[in-house]
Design an enzyme around this catalytic site. Structure first.
Site, short mmCIF file in Angstrom:
data_model
loop_
_atom_site.label_atom_id
_atom_site.label_comp_id
_atom_site.label_asym_id
_atom_site.label_seq_id
_atom_site.Cartn_x
_atom_site.Cartn_y
_atom_site.Cartn_z
CG HIS A 98 23.90 54.94 62.45
ND1 HIS A 98 23.00 55.08 61.43
CD2 HIS A 98 25.11 54.73 61.85
CE1 HIS A 98 23.61 54.96 60.26
NE2 HIS A 98 24.89 54.74 60.48
CB CYS B 165 18.33 59.12 58.81
SG CYS B 165 18.14 58.06 60.20
C1 CIR Z 1 21.86 52.24 55.90
O1 CIR Z 1 21.93 51.07 56.32
O2 CIR Z 1 22.86 52.92 55.72
C2 CIR Z 1 20.50 52.79 55.57
N1 CIR Z 1 19.65 51.75 55.08
C3 CIR Z 1 19.88 53.45 56.77
C4 CIR Z 1 20.66 54.65 57.24
C5 CIR Z 1 19.97 55.37 58.33
N2 CIR Z 1 20.72 56.51 58.73
C6 CIR Z 1 20.83 56.92 59.98
O3 CIR Z 1 20.35 56.29 60.89
N3 CIR Z 1 21.55 58.01 60.19
#
Ligand code: CIR
Length: 258
Positions: free
Chosen positions: A162, A249
């Site tokens: 991201h 997150c």
């Molecule tokens: C994903 O791949 O969506 C989750 N395993 C990790 C999401 C992390 N979120 C973020 O960086 N905002």
């Protein structure tokens, strides 16, 4: 009297089946992940947030990463449309909670957008164009936010999940950046501090008030922030890092509550 609410969600046991893009799967120690998550919540409380837990979603592997489901502004909450179809069932409970605090607007198909790709810096909103977030999402966000005086700038993201894996706000006028993963020119107008080269994952920090939470795994980058007069606090987030999650997150911050 809390300054803000931090919405969080407990770590689901199914996190062992989480989405992974750039990391190989490693075993996640659930009790340790839970303990670190509680310590993160305590750190937020220590900075003036009231913690409110969203509904548990034990069968949604990535549901602890609540940031991806919405972006909260003072004027409005934007409900996202996650790029990974496996994550769309996380949205409903976030929307029904946030509608108690903000008017709701939504990102609609064919746009996809993860909250982790949206960096709000004052009235400037950067949108990472990534595997999860597309140009159409940036267009829709610009349209939704224009009436409230925000401008939206797309930023190409490569090499990380991201935009906020590559850049976050370390202080009101200062970004913490891993320049290898974004087009730097798009972020002009801010001071920039680069992560220590030995800590490429260190750019995700969470600023609450005058303090910046940093992942304990990246002491050299934290030292760089301290040297620039930024007050930091370390938080151990190593278990959720195995699920490609970082500090921003795990919460949705609703500021300026009354
Ligand atoms: C994903 O791949 O969506 C989750 N395993 C990790 C999401 C992390 N979120 C973020 O960086 N905002």
């Amino acid at each position: 009297m809390p300054r803000c609410i931090a919405f969080t969600r407990r770590v689901p046991p199914s996190i062992v089946r989480c989405e992974l893009t750039h990391l190989a799967r490693e075993p996640i120690d659930l009790p340790r992940a839970n303990a670190q998550h509680r310590a993160y919540e305590h750190a937020l409380e220590g900075l003036g947030c009231r913690i409110e837990r969203l509904l548990d979603l034990p069968d949604q592997p990535d549901s602890v990463f609540v940031e991806d489901a919405a972006i909260v502004f003072d004027e409005v909450a934007v409900i996202a449309r996650p790029g990974a179809a496996s994550r769309r069932a996380e949205i409903a409970s976030v929307e029904s909670t946030l509608e108690q605090w903000r008017p709701i607007v939504r990102i609609e198909a064919p746009a996809t957008l993860d909250g982790g790709d949206v960096l709000v810096a004052g009235r400037r909103v950067y949108v990472g164009i990534s595997r999860r977030t597309n140009e159409e999402a940036a267009r829709q966000l610009a349209h939704l936010l224009r009436p409230h005086g925000y401008t939206v700038a797309p930023v190409a993201v490569t090499g990380c999940l991201h935009l906020k894996s590559a850049v976050t706000l370390a202080a009101a006028d200062t970004l913490l950046v891993n320049p290898a993963w974004i087009e730097g020119a798009a972020l002009d107008g801010f001071h920039a501090i680069s992560v220590d080269p030995s800590e490429p994952m260190a750019a995700n920090v969470l600023r609450i008030g005058d303090v910046t939470l940093c992942a304990a795994a990246f002491p050299r980058t934290r030292e760089r922030l301290e040297q620039r007069g930024i007050q930091t606090r370390p938080v151990d987030a190593s278990e959720l890092a195995k699920a490609e999650g970082a500090l921003t997150c795990c919460s949705l911050i609703v500021a300026n509550i009354h």
